[in-house]
Design a protein around this motif. Structure first.
Motif, PDB file in Angstrom:
ATOM      1  N   ARG A 190      -5.366   4.768  -0.834  1.00  0.00           N
ATOM      2  CA  ARG A 190      -4.756   3.564  -1.418  1.00  0.00           C
ATOM      3  C   ARG A 190      -4.051   2.743  -0.350  1.00  0.00           C
ATOM      4  O   ARG A 190      -4.147   1.513  -0.331  1.00  0.00           O
ATOM      5  CB  ARG A 190      -3.773   3.946  -2.524  1.00  0.00           C
ATOM      6  N   THR A 249      -4.726  -1.384   1.420  1.00  0.00           N
ATOM      7  CA  THR A 249      -3.782  -2.501   1.485  1.00  0.00           C
ATOM      8  C   THR A 249      -3.204  -2.723   2.875  1.00  0.00           C
ATOM      9  O   THR A 249      -3.007  -3.856   3.285  1.00  0.00           O
ATOM     10  CB  THR A 249      -2.613  -2.280   0.496  1.00  0.00           C
ATOM     11  N   LYS A 250      -2.921  -1.644   3.593  1.00  0.00           N
ATOM     12  CA  LYS A 250      -2.295  -1.753   4.922  1.00  0.00           C
ATOM     13  C   LYS A 250      -2.908  -0.716   5.852  1.00  0.00           C
ATOM     14  O   LYS A 250      -2.275   0.269   6.213  1.00  0.00           O
ATOM     15  CB  LYS A 250      -0.790  -1.552   4.811  1.00  0.00           C
ATOM     16  N   GLN A 271       5.416   3.901   1.626  1.00  0.00           N
ATOM     17  CA  GLN A 271       4.329   3.534   0.720  1.00  0.00           C
ATOM     18  C   GLN A 271       3.698   4.766   0.085  1.00  0.00           C
ATOM     19  O   GLN A 271       3.454   4.800  -1.120  1.00  0.00           O
ATOM     20  CB  GLN A 271       3.261   2.741   1.477  1.00  0.00           C
ATOM     21  N   TYR A 286       3.384   5.920  -3.893  1.00  0.00           N
ATOM     22  CA  TYR A 286       2.121   6.289  -4.538  1.00  0.00           C
ATOM     23  C   TYR A 286       2.208   7.683  -5.171  1.00  0.00           C
ATOM     24  O   TYR A 286       1.732   7.907  -6.272  1.00  0.00           O
ATOM     25  CB  TYR A 286       0.958   6.252  -3.552  1.00  0.00           C
TER      26      TYR A 286
END
Length: 181
Positions: free
Chosen positions: A127, A131-132, A173, A177
């Motif tokens: 995930r 995004t990053k 992050q 998650y």
């Protein structure tokens, strides 16, 4: 065999010495399997990832320039190979119609909770990568491969402070998650 011996074999193999490549692959296999097992909880999956990593080393050893240590170069291949094996396993499970990846149900008395946590971590890293992506490699190299900040910075070609910042951001992050699950 010591790391220095691996370095010598890697440089010879990178220069085209086939015997050195064979010796290198045989020497690193146990370590590669052990490190793949850090990512993948099922031994068979770790073996599959190990074979993929060894094939990648054999294919790309010519690209090893010695700017970083061979062990650092290898850690990156192990991390990427293990994560790719996990993605492949997930895709196969989806194609076969499983709601989740088929995993043999283990006896809870003999299985660590770590195995399930690894799968959660791999999902969280997937995930995060969506995004990053620039945050994933520093965190994986530090927290899973256990490289020091200086090695990571040298391999990624970024300042040590940037490595630390990216690891901090990635951990935040990933924590989000994991808590959301």
């Amino acid at each position: 065999m010591r790391d220095e011996d691996h370095e010598v074999l890697a440089r010879k193999a990178a220069a085209g010495d086939g015997a050195a490549l064979n010796a290198l692959l045989a020497a690193i296999r146990p370590s590669v399997l052990r490190r793949c097992s850090r990512f993948l909880p099922c031994y068979q999956d770790a073996e599959e990832a190990c074979q993929d990593v060894l094939m990648q080393v054999a294919r790309h050893i010519g690209g090893f320039e010695g700017r970083s240590k061979f062990s650092t170069w290898l850690h990156v291949i192990i991390a990427n190979g293990s994560r790719q094996t996990y993605r492949t396993l997930k895709r196969r499970a989806a194609e076969q119609g499983y709601a989740e990846m088929p995993v043999d149900v283990a006896d809870a008395r003999t299985t660590s909770v770590i195995a399930g946590s690894r799968l959660d971590l791999l999902d969280a890293l997937e995930r995060l990568e969506a995004t990053k992506a620039d945050l994933v490699a520093p965190m994986v190299l530090r927290d899973i491969c256990q490289l020091d900040y200086k090695e990571i910075a040298g391999h990624l070609g970024i300042p040590e402070g940037t490595v630390k910042s990216r690891i901090h951001q990635a951990r935040g992050q990933v924590r989000e998650y994991l808590l959301a699950q």
